[in-house]
Every structure is written in C-alpha cells, then in structure tokens.
Design a protein around this motif. Structure first.
Motif, PDB file in Angstrom:
ATOM      1  N   MET A  21      81.865  83.533  72.958  1.00 17.62           N
ATOM      2  CA  MET A  21      81.831  82.088  72.707  1.00 17.62           C
ATOM      3  C   MET A  21      82.703  81.722  71.510  1.00 17.62           C
ATOM      4  SD  MET A  21      80.312  80.694  75.173  1.00 17.62           S
ATOM      5  CE  MET A  21      80.377  79.037  74.506  1.00 17.62           C
ATOM      6  N   ALA A  25      85.800  79.176  71.811  1.00 22.92           N
ATOM      7  CA  ALA A  25      85.769  77.963  70.989  1.00 22.92           C
ATOM      8  C   ALA A  25      87.052  77.784  70.181  1.00 22.92           C
ATOM      9  CB  ALA A  25      84.555  77.978  70.068  1.00 22.92           C
ATOM     10  N   PRO A  29      89.856  72.634  74.358  1.00 22.49           N
ATOM     11  CA  PRO A  29      89.072  72.493  75.588  1.00 22.49           C
ATOM     12  C   PRO A  29      89.989  72.252  76.785  1.00 22.49           C
ATOM     13  CG  PRO A  29      88.595  70.701  74.044  1.00 22.49           C
ATOM     14  CD  PRO A  29      89.577  71.603  73.390  1.00 22.49           C
ATOM     15  N   LEU A  40      84.223  78.319  83.911  1.00 20.36           N
ATOM     16  CA  LEU A  40      83.840  78.328  82.502  1.00 20.36           C
ATOM     17  C   LEU A  40      82.466  77.689  82.304  1.00 20.36           C
ATOM     18  CD1 LEU A  40      87.217  77.386  80.785  1.00 20.36           C
ATOM     19  CD2 LEU A  40      85.999  79.560  80.588  1.00 20.36           C
ATOM     20  N   LEU A  41      82.218  76.577  82.999  1.00 14.81           N
ATOM     21  CA  LEU A  41      80.918  75.910  82.876  1.00 14.81           C
ATOM     22  C   LEU A  41      79.787  76.841  83.296  1.00 14.81           C
ATOM     23  CD1 LEU A  41      81.687  72.342  84.294  1.00 14.81           C
ATOM     24  CD2 LEU A  41      81.696  73.094  81.914  1.00 14.81           C
ATOM     25  N   HIS A  44      79.366  79.582  80.681  1.00 16.54           N
ATOM     26  CA  HIS A  44      78.661  79.052  79.501  1.00 16.54           C
ATOM     27  C   HIS A  44      77.161  78.989  79.778  1.00 16.54           C
ATOM     28  CE1 HIS A  44      82.569  76.736  78.332  1.00 16.54           C
ATOM     29  NE2 HIS A  44      82.612  77.991  77.950  1.00 16.54           N
ATOM     30  N   CYS A  48      74.295  80.866  77.733  1.00 15.80           N
ATOM     31  CA  CYS A  48      73.178  80.110  77.162  1.00 15.80           C
ATOM     32  C   CYS A  48      71.846  80.759  77.539  1.00 15.80           C
ATOM     33  CB  CYS A  48      73.232  78.666  77.631  1.00 15.80           C
ATOM     34  SG  CYS A  48      71.896  77.636  76.999  1.00 15.80           S
ATOM     35  N   TYR A  58      77.397  76.028  69.938  1.00 16.34           N
ATOM     36  CA  TYR A  58      78.572  75.933  70.806  1.00 16.34           C
ATOM     37  C   TYR A  58      78.602  74.637  71.617  1.00 16.34           C
ATOM     38  CZ  TYR A  58      78.675  80.750  69.416  1.00 16.34           C
ATOM     39  OH  TYR A  58      78.672  81.879  68.661  1.00 16.34           O
ATOM     40  N   LEU A  59      77.574  73.824  71.504  1.00 19.38           N
ATOM     41  CA  LEU A  59      77.537  72.579  72.270  1.00 19.38           C
ATOM     42  C   LEU A  59      78.722  71.656  71.980  1.00 19.38           C
ATOM     43  CD1 LEU A  59      73.736  71.723  72.427  1.00 19.38           C
ATOM     44  CD2 LEU A  59      75.207  72.644  74.245  1.00 19.38           C
ATOM     45  N   VAL A  62      81.348  73.021  74.193  1.00 17.07           N
ATOM     46  CA  VAL A  62      81.017  73.099  75.613  1.00 17.07           C
ATOM     47  C   VAL A  62      80.831  71.720  76.255  1.00 17.07           C
ATOM     48  CG1 VAL A  62      79.218  73.887  77.205  1.00 17.07           C
ATOM     49  CG2 VAL A  62      80.022  75.398  75.406  1.00 17.07           C
ATOM     50  N   LEU A  66      82.270  69.600  79.968  1.00 18.29           N
ATOM     51  CA  LEU A  66      81.119  69.484  80.866  1.00 18.29           C
ATOM     52  C   LEU A  66      80.893  68.024  81.255  1.00 18.29           C
ATOM     53  CD1 LEU A  66      78.574  70.879  82.152  1.00 18.29           C
ATOM     54  CD2 LEU A  66      77.395  70.265  80.060  1.00 18.29           C
ATOM     55  N   TYR A 125      70.873  73.438  80.102  1.00 14.59           N
ATOM     56  CA  TYR A 125      70.875  73.315  78.650  1.00 14.59           C
ATOM     57  C   TYR A 125      69.607  72.601  78.159  1.00 14.59           C
ATOM     58  CZ  TYR A 125      75.819  74.640  78.867  1.00 14.59           C
ATOM     59  OH  TYR A 125      76.999  75.288  79.092  1.00 14.59           O
TER      60      TYR A 125
END
Length: 131
Positions: A21, A25, A29, A40-41, A44, A48, A58-59, A62, A66, A125
C-alpha cells in the motif's frame, strides 16, 4: 499478492500488505477509465480485509479513484434496427443489447461491472473499518 494475503492471514502478510500500500500510494491515482482500476479496487479491498483498521491511513489514496468509478455513467446506444450503425455495433466488446420493436438498445456492461466493484468495496470498507 492480495490473494496470498487472504490465504495466509494477517499475521504472515501484514508487513507485506502495508509495504504494498505504501508503494501504491506513491504513484498518482489512476484515471477512472484506466483498465487497471477495477483490479486495483479489488486488491485494495483484499488488503483492507487483511490489515483491518490499519487500512484507514490509505483511504485518502484509495477513495478518489473508488468514488470516481462509482460515479461513472455507462454508455448507452439506441439505434434503429435497419440503420448501418446497428449492424456495426453487433460485435462491440463489453456491450449488451436488447432489441425492442424497431430499436436496438445497448449498454456498455463493463462500466456497470466496474461500478458494481466500486460499490462492493465501499460496503466492504464500511463493514471492516466501521469507525
């Protein structure tokens, strides 16, 4: 790698997941229409699940792609069945068609699939991070 993390659980993969991550990061993006975004989604989301509430940091990285993916509008096409456009679209990849009366109605299904993945990740999430 995120599949491995789910398979071996957090105690063996946590450090690697955090490193992954951190590396992701550092990159800008991806654009919402980048074909890698759905993958990637989903990755992630698996990370998570693996690291739990430590994913919160990381939100900010991310969430923008998203949310952009969740907001995508699928392309629609309505053509007369007898028009030349109707026959040229017959082989269009990622499109689903419905024939109704004298019209051919199409929707780009891959966009709907990407939106679905984004919504599933938002639910994940909320479920995992709850705070």
């Amino acid at each position: 790698m995120s599949f491995i993390g789910l398979a071996v659980q957090a105690n063996k993969f946590k450090a690697d997941a955090i490193w992954i991550m951190q590396q992701l990061a550092q990159d800008p993006p991806p654009a919402a229409d980048d074909p890698q975004v759905p993958f990637l989604l989903a990755a992630h989301g698996r990370i998570c699940r693996t690291i739990g509430t430590e994913f919160v940091v990381y939100l900010p990285f991310v969430l923008p792609p998203l949310l952009a993916t969740a907001k995508l509008e699928p392309e629609l096409s309505i053509t007369d069945i007898d028009s030349p456009e109707a026959s040229s679209e017959a082989d269009a990849k990622d499109w689903e068609y419905l024939y109704m009366q004298n019209y051919k109605i199409g929707i780009k299904s891959s966009t709907l699939e990407d939106k679905c993945t984004a919504c599933e990740m938002l639910c994940l999430y909320v479920e995992i991070l709850k705070e």
